[in-house]
Design a protein around this motif. Sequence first.
Motif, PDB file in Angstrom:
ATOM      1  N   VAL A  48      -5.743  18.231 -39.962  1.00 20.67           N
ATOM      2  CA  VAL A  48      -5.977  19.343 -39.029  1.00 20.67           C
ATOM      3  C   VAL A  48      -6.004  20.671 -39.783  1.00 20.67           C
ATOM      4  N   GLN A  49      -7.152  21.325 -39.751  1.00 25.19           N
ATOM      5  CA  GLN A  49      -7.318  22.585 -40.485  1.00 25.19           C
ATOM      6  C   GLN A  49      -7.105  23.795 -39.586  1.00 25.19           C
ATOM      7  N   PHE A  50      -7.151  23.581 -38.278  1.00 30.69           N
ATOM      8  CA  PHE A  50      -7.031  24.723 -37.367  1.00 30.69           C
ATOM      9  C   PHE A  50      -6.346  24.314 -36.077  1.00 30.69           C
ATOM     10  N   ILE A  51      -5.416  25.165 -35.658  1.00 29.89           N
ATOM     11  CA  ILE A  51      -4.774  24.939 -34.366  1.00 29.89           C
ATOM     12  C   ILE A  51      -4.671  26.288 -33.665  1.00 29.89           C
ATOM     13  N   ASP A  52      -4.855  26.297 -32.347  1.00 32.94           N
ATOM     14  CA  ASP A  52      -4.642  27.554 -31.616  1.00 32.94           C
ATOM     15  C   ASP A  52      -3.466  27.347 -30.661  1.00 32.94           C
ATOM     16  N   SER A  53      -3.195  28.354 -29.816  1.00 38.81           N
ATOM     17  CA  SER A  53      -2.004  28.255 -28.977  1.00 38.81           C
ATOM     18  C   SER A  53      -2.123  27.119 -27.966  1.00 38.81           C
ATOM     19  N   SER A  54      -3.338  26.771 -27.570  1.00 37.76           N
ATOM     20  CA  SER A  54      -3.517  25.631 -26.657  1.00 37.76           C
ATOM     21  C   SER A  54      -3.127  24.334 -27.354  1.00 37.76           C
ATOM     22  N   GLY A  55      -3.535  24.200 -28.608  1.00 41.11           N
ATOM     23  CA  GLY A  55      -3.187  23.011 -29.383  1.00 41.11           C
ATOM     24  C   GLY A  55      -1.692  22.923 -29.636  1.00 41.11           C
ATOM     25  N   ALA A  91       4.261  16.021 -39.723  1.00 47.20           N
ATOM     26  CA  ALA A  91       4.097  15.859 -41.167  1.00 47.20           C
ATOM     27  C   ALA A  91       2.723  16.328 -41.628  1.00 47.20           C
ATOM     28  N   GLY A  92       2.682  16.821 -42.869  1.00 44.06           N
ATOM     29  CA  GLY A  92       1.407  17.148 -43.503  1.00 44.06           C
ATOM     30  C   GLY A  92       0.729  18.393 -42.947  1.00 44.06           C
ATOM     31  N   LEU A  93       1.513  19.384 -42.567  1.00 42.63           N
ATOM     32  CA  LEU A  93       0.908  20.591 -41.997  1.00 42.63           C
ATOM     33  C   LEU A  93       0.135  21.371 -43.061  1.00 42.63           C
ATOM     34  N   THR A  94      -1.109  21.678 -42.776  1.00 44.87           N
ATOM     35  CA  THR A  94      -1.899  22.518 -43.673  1.00 44.87           C
ATOM     36  C   THR A  94      -1.411  23.969 -43.504  1.00 44.87           C
TER      37      THR A  94
END
Lengths: 114, 149
Positions: free
Chosen positions: A51-58, A78-81
């Motif tokens: 996962v390269q991108f997360i927003d507040s909804s995610g 685990a494995g947060l970019t």
Amino acid sequence: MSLTTTMTDGAQIVKVNAERIDAAMAIQFKEDMRTETEAGAERVILDLSEVQFIDSSGLGAIVAAMKQLGGGRKLDLAGLTPMVEKVFRLTRMDTIFDLYSSLSEATAPASANS
Amino acid sequence: MVKTFACSFTATNTDARSSISSVVARLRTLGIPSARADEVQIALTEAVNNVVEHAYADATPGDVRIKAELTHDRLWISIQDAGSPFPNGQLPEGKPADVNVPVKSLPEGGFGWFLIRELASQVQYERSEGSNNLTLCFEIQVTSPSAEA
């Protein structure tokens, strides 16, 4: 949204096979997580390394996924970019999950360090 | 040297996603450092999500227009839509979520304005002629040598 599960001795590993968890897929993610974790493993590790991108909804959908596990069960990440980690840190949500830099770290025996 | 560009798209989650990705890709080619470009992407995404979810909530999705203006040390991004104004004409305060609560009470949303205010250096809002005009300013250290201060 594609999730794949691997069962290990101590945990269920759910890998997110998507580059984003955003507003367009947050509801789907939450529902897919419900289905994926129905079996009832006590510890679920969410592998976010793709996962390269997360927003507040995610972010909200991941919180929801933890809440819907119910009492006595645990969701670890685990494995947060870097960008995903930034969103967790800024919103202080890094304090409510156990974060591991990699899947191998998440599954390492706890006795390795204090 | 000032560089400007603009785009517009229909206020749906999928159109917003691809348009914002293009805007951020363009910013990267203009020399905005990668980590700062990530932050701009987060703030811009939250601002546009709000337009999709709130401004056009009760109507057919209208247009969103994004304009970017990059100077040697600042990036101005304006987001314009023709949807409903903010309640009371005021931007939300954007308080941090309270995480010291039982798991079942943890918030599943409401992080957006907090993120915008954390990441942008300045936020301005104006309602005029039936449009919302939100401007986000980011302090930027452009890495391209031609744009040195």
